[in-house]
Write a protein that holds these residues in place. Structure first.
Motif, PDB file in Angstrom:
ATOM      1  N   ARG A  48       0.834  -1.206   0.000  1.00 15.94           N
ATOM      2  CA  ARG A  48       0.000   0.000   0.000  1.00 15.94           C
ATOM      3  C   ARG A  48       0.867   1.254   0.000  1.00 15.94           C
ATOM      4  NH1 ARG A  48      -4.022   1.702   4.985  1.00 15.94           N
ATOM      5  NH2 ARG A  48      -4.686   3.711   4.145  1.00 15.94           N
ATOM      6  N   LEU A  49       1.951   1.238   0.796  1.00 14.70           N
ATOM      7  CA  LEU A  49       2.849   2.386   0.840  1.00 14.70           C
ATOM      8  C   LEU A  49       3.595   2.544  -0.482  1.00 14.70           C
ATOM      9  CD1 LEU A  49       4.165   4.711   2.309  1.00 14.70           C
ATOM     10  CD2 LEU A  49       5.777   3.106   3.343  1.00 14.70           C
ATOM     11  N   ILE A  50       4.071   1.444  -1.038  1.00 15.27           N
ATOM     12  CA  ILE A  50       4.784   1.510  -2.316  1.00 15.27           C
ATOM     13  C   ILE A  50       3.893   2.116  -3.393  1.00 15.27           C
ATOM     14  CG2 ILE A  50       5.770   0.117  -4.188  1.00 15.27           C
ATOM     15  CD1 ILE A  50       6.746  -1.849  -2.022  1.00 15.27           C
ATOM     16  N   ARG A  51       2.653   1.630  -3.485  1.00 14.72           N
ATOM     17  CA  ARG A  51       1.738   2.148  -4.496  1.00 14.72           C
ATOM     18  C   ARG A  51       1.407   3.610  -4.249  1.00 14.72           C
ATOM     19  NH1 ARG A  51       2.773  -0.071  -8.700  1.00 14.72           N
ATOM     20  NH2 ARG A  51       1.158   1.311  -9.502  1.00 14.72           N
ATOM     21  N   SER A  52       1.308   4.015  -2.983  1.00 15.14           N
ATOM     22  CA  SER A  52       1.051   5.420  -2.663  1.00 15.14           C
ATOM     23  C   SER A  52       2.203   6.290  -3.138  1.00 15.14           C
ATOM     24  CB  SER A  52       0.852   5.605  -1.149  1.00 15.14           C
ATOM     25  OG  SER A  52      -0.285   4.921  -0.697  1.00 15.14           O
ATOM     26  N   LEU A  53       3.423   5.837  -2.882  1.00 14.74           N
ATOM     27  CA  LEU A  53       4.603   6.594  -3.292  1.00 14.74           C
ATOM     28  C   LEU A  53       4.685   6.718  -4.811  1.00 14.74           C
ATOM     29  CD1 LEU A  53       7.180   5.006  -0.821  1.00 14.74           C
ATOM     30  CD2 LEU A  53       6.367   7.364  -0.762  1.00 14.74           C
ATOM     31  N   ILE A  54       4.324   5.649  -5.517  1.00 16.87           N
ATOM     32  CA  ILE A  54       4.420   5.650  -6.980  1.00 16.87           C
ATOM     33  C   ILE A  54       3.219   6.347  -7.624  1.00 16.87           C
ATOM     34  CG2 ILE A  54       4.432   4.180  -9.039  1.00 16.87           C
ATOM     35  CD1 ILE A  54       6.028   2.129  -7.394  1.00 16.87           C
ATOM     36  N   ASP A  55       2.003   5.945  -7.226  1.00 18.13           N
ATOM     37  CA  ASP A  55       0.796   6.433  -7.897  1.00 18.13           C
ATOM     38  C   ASP A  55       0.414   7.842  -7.462  1.00 18.13           C
ATOM     39  OD1 ASP A  55       0.670   4.014  -9.156  1.00 18.13           O
ATOM     40  OD2 ASP A  55      -0.832   3.161  -7.813  1.00 18.13           O
ATOM     41  N   ILE A  56       0.496   8.119  -6.167  1.00 16.93           N
ATOM     42  CA  ILE A  56       0.097   9.442  -5.664  1.00 16.93           C
ATOM     43  C   ILE A  56       1.279  10.391  -5.660  1.00 16.93           C
ATOM     44  CG2 ILE A  56      -0.840  10.700  -3.682  1.00 16.93           C
ATOM     45  CD1 ILE A  56      -2.353   8.186  -2.904  1.00 16.93           C
ATOM     46  N   GLY A  57       2.417   9.901  -5.171  1.00 16.46           N
ATOM     47  CA  GLY A  57       3.587  10.762  -5.099  1.00 16.46           C
ATOM     48  C   GLY A  57       4.332  10.916  -6.405  1.00 16.46           C
ATOM     49  N   GLY A  58       4.146   9.952  -7.333  1.00 16.43           N
ATOM     50  CA  GLY A  58       4.853  10.024  -8.607  1.00 16.43           C
ATOM     51  C   GLY A  58       6.340   9.754  -8.478  1.00 16.43           C
ATOM     52  N   LEU A  59       6.750   9.044  -7.431  1.00 18.51           N
ATOM     53  CA  LEU A  59       8.166   8.783  -7.203  1.00 18.51           C
ATOM     54  C   LEU A  59       8.668   7.653  -8.100  1.00 18.51           C
ATOM     55  CD1 LEU A  59       7.482  10.457  -4.652  1.00 18.51           C
ATOM     56  CD2 LEU A  59       9.062   9.001  -3.382  1.00 18.51           C
ATOM     57  N   SER A  60       9.935   7.759  -8.479  1.00 19.65           N
ATOM     58  CA  SER A  60      10.581   6.698  -9.230  1.00 19.65           C
ATOM     59  C   SER A  60      10.920   5.548  -8.278  1.00 19.65           C
ATOM     60  CB  SER A  60      11.876   7.216  -9.866  1.00 19.65           C
ATOM     61  OG  SER A  60      12.818   7.561  -8.854  1.00 19.65           O
ATOM     62  N   ILE A  61      11.291   4.406  -8.843  1.00 18.97           N
ATOM     63  CA  ILE A  61      11.670   3.261  -8.018  1.00 18.97           C
ATOM     64  C   ILE A  61      12.853   3.625  -7.117  1.00 18.97           C
ATOM     65  CG2 ILE A  61      12.637   0.934  -8.056  1.00 18.97           C
ATOM     66  CD1 ILE A  61       9.668   1.029  -8.697  1.00 18.97           C
ATOM     67  N   ALA A  62      13.805   4.381  -7.643  1.00 14.19           N
ATOM     68  CA  ALA A  62      14.967   4.779  -6.837  1.00 14.19           C
ATOM     69  C   ALA A  62      14.537   5.652  -5.666  1.00 14.19           C
ATOM     70  CB  ALA A  62      15.983   5.515  -7.703  1.00 14.19           C
ATOM     71  N   LYS A  63      13.606   6.589  -5.920  1.00 12.97           N
ATOM     72  CA  LYS A  63      13.118   7.459  -4.857  1.00 12.97           C
ATOM     73  C   LYS A  63      12.295   6.665  -3.843  1.00 12.97           C
ATOM     74  CE  LYS A  63      14.521  11.588  -6.275  1.00 12.97           C
ATOM     75  NZ  LYS A  63      15.360  12.497  -5.469  1.00 12.97           N
ATOM     76  N   VAL A  64      11.533   5.702  -4.329  1.00 14.70           N
ATOM     77  CA  VAL A  64      10.756   4.847  -3.427  1.00 14.70           C
ATOM     78  C   VAL A  64      11.698   4.081  -2.507  1.00 14.70           C
ATOM     79  CG1 VAL A  64       9.254   2.827  -3.285  1.00 14.70           C
ATOM     80  CG2 VAL A  64       8.761   4.621  -4.941  1.00 14.70           C
ATOM     81  N   ARG A  65      12.767   3.556  -3.067  1.00 13.10           N
ATOM     82  CA  ARG A  65      13.726   2.806  -2.263  1.00 13.10           C
ATOM     83  C   ARG A  65      14.331   3.698  -1.179  1.00 13.10           C
ATOM     84  NH1 ARG A  65      16.429   1.141  -6.092  1.00 13.10           N
ATOM     85  NH2 ARG A  65      15.587  -0.967  -6.311  1.00 13.10           N
ATOM     86  N   ALA A  66      14.677   4.936  -1.540  1.00 12.51           N
ATOM     87  CA  ALA A  66      15.242   5.865  -0.558  1.00 12.51           C
ATOM     88  C   ALA A  66      14.234   6.189   0.536  1.00 12.51           C
ATOM     89  CB  ALA A  66      15.702   7.143  -1.253  1.00 12.51           C
ATOM     90  N   ALA A  67      12.986   6.378   0.138  1.00 10.86           N
ATOM     91  CA  ALA A  67      11.944   6.695   1.116  1.00 10.86           C
ATOM     92  C   ALA A  67      11.704   5.530   2.061  1.00 10.86           C
ATOM     93  CB  ALA A  67      10.651   7.072   0.402  1.00 10.86           C
ATOM     94  N   LEU A  68      11.687   4.323   1.518  1.00 11.53           N
ATOM     95  CA  LEU A  68      11.461   3.142   2.345  1.00 11.53           C
ATOM     96  C   LEU A  68      12.622   2.911   3.308  1.00 11.53           C
ATOM     97  CD1 LEU A  68       9.954   0.666  -0.272  1.00 11.53           C
ATOM     98  CD2 LEU A  68       8.738   1.916   1.525  1.00 11.53           C
ATOM     99  N   THR A  69      13.835   3.188   2.839  1.00 14.03           N
ATOM    100  CA  THR A  69      15.007   3.044   3.705  1.00 14.03           C
ATOM    101  C   THR A  69      14.911   3.984   4.895  1.00 14.03           C
ATOM    102  OG1 THR A  69      16.424   2.380   1.857  1.00 14.03           O
ATOM    103  CG2 THR A  69      17.516   3.231   3.819  1.00 14.03           C
ATOM    104  N   ALA A  70      14.503   5.232   4.614  1.00 12.60           N
ATOM    105  CA  ALA A  70      14.340   6.211   5.692  1.00 12.60           C
ATOM    106  C   ALA A  70      13.227   5.805   6.639  1.00 12.60           C
ATOM    107  CB  ALA A  70      14.060   7.590   5.098  1.00 12.60           C
TER     108      ALA A  70
END
Length: 209
Positions: A48-70
């Motif tokens: 759910r968080l991954i899809r939110s970051l991609i679909d709502i936030g428009g983040l790339s996979i690299a940005k998603v990975r950084a966000a998840l790490t944080a």
């Protein structure tokens, strides 16, 4: 639950789930048999968080990975975790700024300092605001950073409430997801309210003519 149920529960296709597993965005399930794994509610929430970051936030996979790490690193302050997501919503341009944008950027930085808003170096938002101010000026609008003082006063009050609400979530994952969705959706709501106000103002002026 099996991957088919995980897909149904999360609304994410099996192909996408397998891709996220390969990319390390989603942790593996508990191996139950050859070529089979069991997943749990944590996997549903992560998807759910991954899809939110991609679909709502428009983040790339690299940005998603950084966000998840944080999000996962408990030693990372919550402010920095939020920053990893918020700054990921936009990027600094790679081209050198034109003279008018550079001048507007200096003006924005002075405005932020006057408001005592502490913004991290390299954050995209100040540059984007400078771009918008410079663009307005190119079309003859007498725009200045201080023109946004009233709006800034309003959003400062609502921003504090938003951050407090996000931080009240039961865990870091929920806090980051709440901050992301609140930021993107609330911004869009404010844009729509302004468009409604412009149409209403135009109608009132027509009535008085």
């Amino acid at each position: 639950m099996r991957i088919s149920e995980l897909s149904a529960r999360s609304g994410v296709s099996i192909a996408s789930i397998k891709y996220y597993l390969r990319e390390g965005l989603l942790t593996s399930g508990q191996q139950s048999a050859t070529n089979q794994a069991d997943y749990n509610e944590d996997h549903v929430r992560r998807l759910r968080l991954i899809r939110s970051l991609i679909d709502i936030g428009g983040l790339s996979i690299a940005k998603v990975r950084a966000a998840l790490t944080a999000t996962e690193d408990e030693t990372t302050p919550m402010h920095d975790a939020f920053g990893a997501v918020m700054h990921g919503l936009d990027e600094l341009p790679t081209d050198d700024a034109s003279t008018d944008i550079a001048a507007a950027y200096d003006e924005v930085q002075a405005w932020l300092e006057a408001r005592n808003w502490k913004i991290e170096d390299g954050a995209p938002a100040p540059y984007r605001l400078a771009e918008l101010i410079a663009t307005l000026r190119r079309f003859g609008f007498p725009a200045a950073a201080t023109d946004f003082d009233n709006s800034a006063d309003f959003v400062e009050r609502t921003a504090e409430a938003e951050v407090q609400y996000a931080r009240s979530m039961p865990d870091r994952t929920a806090a980051v997801e709440t901050m992301l969705i609140g930021t993107v959706i609330y911004e869009r709501a404010l844009v729509e309210v302004r468009r409604l106000a412009l149409e209403a103002a135009s109608f009132r002026l027509d009535e008085t003519d």
